[in-house]
Write an enzyme that holds these catalytic residues in place. Structure first.
Site, PDB file in Angstrom:
ATOM      1  N   SER A   1       0.843  -1.197   0.000  1.00 25.14           N
ATOM      2  CA  SER A   1       0.000   0.000   0.000  1.00 25.14           C
ATOM      3  C   SER A   1       0.875   1.242   0.000  1.00 25.14           C
ATOM      4  CB  SER A   1      -0.898   0.029   1.241  1.00 25.14           C
ATOM      5  OG  SER A   1      -1.575   1.279   1.345  1.00 25.14           O
TER       6      SER A   1
ATOM      7  N   TYR B   1      -2.517  -0.214  10.634  1.00 27.40           N
ATOM      8  CA  TYR B   1      -2.525  -0.607   9.226  1.00 27.40           C
ATOM      9  C   TYR B   1      -1.234  -0.173   8.532  1.00 27.40           C
ATOM     10  CZ  TYR B   1      -4.177  -1.007   4.376  1.00 27.40           C
ATOM     11  OH  TYR B   1      -4.318  -1.333   3.051  1.00 27.40           O
TER      12      TYR B   1
END
Length: 707
Positions: A584, A597
Site C-alpha cells: 500500500s 494498518y
C-alpha cells in the site's frame, strides 16, 4: 437389440431425438455427443462419426450426396455443426483417380478441400476417406477399450471372427489415410462376395467401425458390438492367470496416497519441465492402481500403447518411479538424487528412439521428457503444456491400461512396433497441425496462487492471470464467495484452468494444505500474490491490541506463512518463480488514524526486500505493488474502514471516491483491474530480471514517491 447394457451407457432419449426428427445432421451430432459422453467408448478428441445426406447443390440446384463428418481436431462428445466438415461425396470418391499410392497418400489431405460442400466447414480430418468409401448412411469410428483390447491381442483377428461369426470384418494395422479407406471398402466387398453382410470392421491395434441406415440403429449397433467385446473379456478374465499377474505390492491408504502425491508432484514437475514448463495431473483411479501395483507392470509398461490416439497423447512409454510407496519424501535433495537417473535414462531412450526411427524429412526431436509417470502404490502423474492436455493424457493412459488388461485376459497384448509408433508421433500431418496451433499465452504452463481471490482486487488479479493462460488457485476464507468465483472462472476459462481451496492465511496448517491442493491440482505453483488483507482505521487511543494483532496476523504473518510454504514448493521444482506482495501507499506515507494498518504495510514492504535478497539464488523474484484507494468491489471498505478514513479527512463517506481521485496527480480513481495489470507487469515475462522492486498504482501521490 437390448437396451440393458452392462459395459456401456445407453444415453439415447427418444424425446430429444424426436425434437430433431427430420434433420439427419442434427441427429448425427446428437448421436456423436452421447457416444462421446462415455469414456469407455472413446476419449476426448478420439474417434469420428459421419452421416451421408441428400442436399441441393447451390451451383446447379440439383440434388447431390453430401457427407457430414467431424472435422479435424474436434471432439465427438462436444461436437457442434460448426465443428463438422461437409463434403461432396462424389468428388471425394473421385480422388481415387488421382491417388498415387501409399507413399504419396499424405498429399490427398489437401485435395479434401476441393470436395468441400459447406463453405463454413472445418478442415476435413484424416479419417474422411475411411467414412467416404464405406457405402453406409451413418457410420461410427470409435476407440472403445473393449474393442481395442481384441484389436491389440496377438490373435485378435481370430477372436473377432469367432466372437461375431464373421459379421465383423478385420483390417490389419495401418496408419489412417486414403489407403486405409480403400482397404475398408475392399474388406466389405470381399465379405459380400462370400455372401456375408458385415455390421462392422475391426481395425488391428486401432479401433472399430460400425454403421446402419439410421442414426438410432447405428447407435445401437455400436453399443451392441462394444458390449459383446466387453462381455467376452469379462468372461475370460482371470481364467488362466490373475489380472496383470496379480498384485506385487499393496496401495497406500487414500489419505497417504494423496499426501505422497502432493509431496512428490513439484519434484516431478521440475524434472518434466526441463524443456517446456508443464502443468500436472494426478490420478489414483482403481484401474490405474491395479496396473501399477501388479507383477506385470515391468513387462507391460515399456511396451507402450497400441491405439494411435492413445499413443499420441501418452508418448512411447511411461516412466516408472523406483520409490517405495511409503518412502519418506521430506529429504527433497535425496529424492531428487534417486529419481534423476530415471529421467536421464528416459531422455536418452527417447533420443535413441528418435535417432533410430527418424526419416530424412522427419521433424526435429521434441521434448524428450515423459508424459506419464507411474508411482507404484500411489498413482499416476501426467504432465503436459496445459491442464486439459495433462488430464486427457491421464484418461488415455487409463484407457490403454484397460486395453492391456483386456488383451491379456483373452490372449497376449501387442503394442505398436516402434517404427509405426514413431511414424504416428512424427507424422508430417501431425507436425503441420502442431505448427498451426496458436502461440502459447505469456503465462501458459504457470500456476498462480492469489490469496483472497474470491472477490475484489484478488479476483481481478486471478482473472488477469487466467486470461494470460495461467492456471489459477482461487482461495479465500469465505466458502460461499469462493464458490461463486469458481462458477464465474469456470464459465470464462473452463474447468481445467481453475481450482479452489479454503485458506486462512493466519494458519500454517491451512496454508500448507492449500499449497498441497495446488500441487495435487496442477503439479506445483509458480506465482504467489499475497493479496489477502483487512483494513482498520482508528486513532491511537481508539486502536485496541486486538486490532493490532489482527492486522499483523493477516497482513504480516499471512504474507510470511504463504511465502514460506510457496518457497518450499518452488525449490522442489527448481523452476524459479514470482512472489508479488500487495502492500500500500500507506507503507510509505504517514497519514492520520493509521498506526496499525500503516505499520503492518511497512512490515510487508520490508519483508519483500528481505525475501528478494534471500531468494535471488533460487531465481524467485519478489516484488511489491502499492495500491491506494481501490474502492470498487473491494473488501477493504468493509468493517468501518471507509467511515474511519472519512473521519480522518473530515469528509462524508460518499465523498471519498472523489476525494481520493482529486488528490492524485492524474486525477483518476484506481480500480481492481489496475492492480491486476501491475501484478501482470511483474510476472508476465518482460520483467523477469527485476526483483526487490515496488510499483505504485495510486494515480500519482507525490508523498508516496519512493526515494
Amino acid at each position: 437389440m437390448s437396451q440393458n447394457y452392462q459395459h456401456v451407457s445407453y444415453l439415447w432419449e427418444d424425446s430429444k431425438a424426436a425434437s430433431l426428427s427430420g434433420n439427419e445432421v442434427d441427429l448425427f451430432i446428437y448421436r456423436s455427443n452421447i457416444l462421446g459422453a462415455d469414456l469407455r467408448i472413446t476419449n476426448y478428441g478420439g474417434g469420428n462419426t459421419s452421416v451421408k445426406i441428400k442436399d441441393k447443390d447451390p451451383l446447379t440446384g440439383q440434388e447431390t450426396e453430401v457427407m457430414w463428418i467431424k472435422g479435424s481436431g474436434g471432439d465427438i462428445g462436444t461436437l457442434k455443426k460448426s465443428g463438422c466438415a461437409a463434403l461432396y461425396l462424389d468428388r471425394l470418391l473421385s480422388l481415387e483417380n488421382v491417388y498415387r499410392g501409399l507413399e504419396h497418400e499424405d498429399e490427398m489431405v489437401e485435395l479434401f478441400n476441393h470436395c468441400i460442400f459447406d463453405l463454413a466447414s472445418k478442415a476435413p480430418s484424416i479419417d474422411t476417406p475411411l467414412h467416404g468409401f464405406l457405402p453406409f448412411k451413418h457410420i461410427d469410428h470409435l476407440h472403445p477399450d473393449a474393442a481395442i483390447a481384441i484389436a491389440a491381442a496377438k490373435d485378435g483377428k481370430k477372436i473377432t471372427e469367432e466372437l461375431f461369426g464373421g459379421q465383423i470384418g478385420w483390417v490389419g494395422w495401418q496408419r489412417p489415410g486414403f489407403d486405409l479407406g480403400l482397404q475398408l471398402r475392399a474388406c466389405l466387398q470381399e465379405a459380400a462376395a462370400k455372401g456375408i453382410q458385415l455390421r462392422g470392421i475391426m481395425l488391428g491395434s486401432h479401433g472399430l467401425f460400425t454403421w446402419a441406415d439410421t442414426s438410432y440403429d447405428c447407435y445401437l449397433n455400436t453399443l451392441d458390438v462394444i458390449e459383446k467385446c466387453a462381455e467376452y473379456i469379462k468372461q475370460n478374465e482371470g481364467k488362466t492367470r490373475p489380472v496383470f499377474g496379480g498384485p506385487k505390492i499393496a496401495s497406500l491408504e487414500t489419505d497417504k496416497r494423496i499426501s505422497q502425491a502432493k509431496a512428490i508432484a513439484p519434484v516431478l514437475r521440475g524434472f518434466c519441465s526441463s524443456y517446456v514448463q508443464m502443468i500436472g495431473h494426478f490420478s489414483d483411479d482403481e484401474r490405474v492402481l491395479q496396473f501399477i501395483n501388479s507383477n506385470d507392470l515391468d513387462v507391460l509398461a515399456p511396451l507402450g500403447t497400441s491405439c494411435p490416439d492413445h499413443f499420441l497423447r501418452t508418448k512411447i512409454s511411461p516412466l516408472v518411479l523406483n520409490l517405495k510407496p511409503d518412502q519418506d519424501l521430506s529429504d527433497v535433495e535425496g529424492i531428487k538424487a534417486q529419481i534423476q537417473p530415471l529421467f536421464e535414462a528416459y531422455r536418452v531412450m527417447y533420443a535413441e528412439y528418435h535417432a533410430t526411427c527418424a526419416r530424412p524429412n522427419s521433424p526435429a526431436m521434441r521434448d524428450p521428457n515423459p508424459v506419464v509417470i507411474l508411482y507404484p502404490g500411489v498413482g499416476m502423474f501426467t504432465f503436459a503444456k496445459d491442464k486439459q492436455t495433462a488430464r486427457v493424457a491421464a484418461e488415455f493412459y487409463t484407457n490403454a491400461i484397460n486395453v492391456m488388461r483386456g488383451a491379456e485376459a483373452i490372449s497376449k497384448y501387442t503394442s505398436l512396433p516402434r517404427q509405426e509408433a514413431f511414424d504416428i508421433e512424427y507424422w508430417l500431418l501431425e507436425e503441420a497441425k502442431l505448427q498451426r496451433m496458436p502461440k502459447p499465452k505469456s503465462m501458459s504452463g504457470r500456476v498462480a496462487f492469489v490469496t483472497g481471490s474470491a472477490g475484489g482486487i484478488g479476483k481481478a488479479i486471478a482473472k488477469k492471470m487466467a486470461q494470460e493462460g495461467a492456471c489459477v488457485v482461487i482461495n479465500d476464507v469465505n466458502a460461499e464467495r469462493m464458490e461463486e468465483a469458481k462458477k464465474e472462472f469456470t464459465a470464462l476459462f473452463g474447468k481445467d484452468s481453475v481450482s479452489t481451496v479454503l485458506a486462512d492465511v493466519t494458519s500454517q496448517e491451512s496454508i500448507e494444505n492449500a499449497m498441497g491442493e495446488a500441487c495435487l491440482a496442477f503439479g506445483g505453483v509458480d506465482v504467489i500474490v499475497n493479496n489477502a488483507g483487512i483494513s482498520i482505521s482508528k486513532g491511537i487511543l481508539e486502536h485496541t491490541q486486538q486490532d493490532w494483532d489482527r492486522l499483523f496476523d493477516i497482513l504480516v504473518k499471512g504474507q510470511f506463512l504463504v511465502s514460506q510454504a510457496a518457497v518450499a514448493i518452488m525449490r522442489k521444482q527448481n523452476l524459479g518463480g514470482d512472489i508479488v506482495n500487495i502492500v500500500s501507499k500507506n507503507a510509505f506515507v504517514a497519514g492520520p488514524n493509521n498506526a496499525g494498518y500503516g505499520s503492518a504495510k511497512a512490515a510487508q514492504a520490508h519483508m519483500t526486500r528481505l525475501l528478494a535478497a534471500e531468494l535471488g539464488p533460487d531465481r524467485i523474484r519478489v516484488n511489491t505493488v502499492n495500491p491506494d484507494a481501490v474502492i470498487a468491489d473491494s473488501n477493504i471498505w468493509a468493517g468501518g474502514w471507509a467511515e474511519g478514513r472519512a473521519k480522518a479527512y473530515g469528509i462524508k463517506v460518499e465523498e471519498l471516491p472523489a476525494f481520493y481521485a482529486k488528490r492524485t496527480l492524474l486525477n483518476q480513481s484506481i480500480l481492481p483491474e489496475d492492480i491486476a495489470n501491475a501484478c501482470y507487469a511483474f510476472v508476465g515475462g518482460l520483467l523477469h530480471k527485476s526483483t526487490g522492486n515496488a510499483l505504485n498504482v495510486d494515480g500519482g501521490v507525490a508523498a508516496g514517491f519512493l526515494r
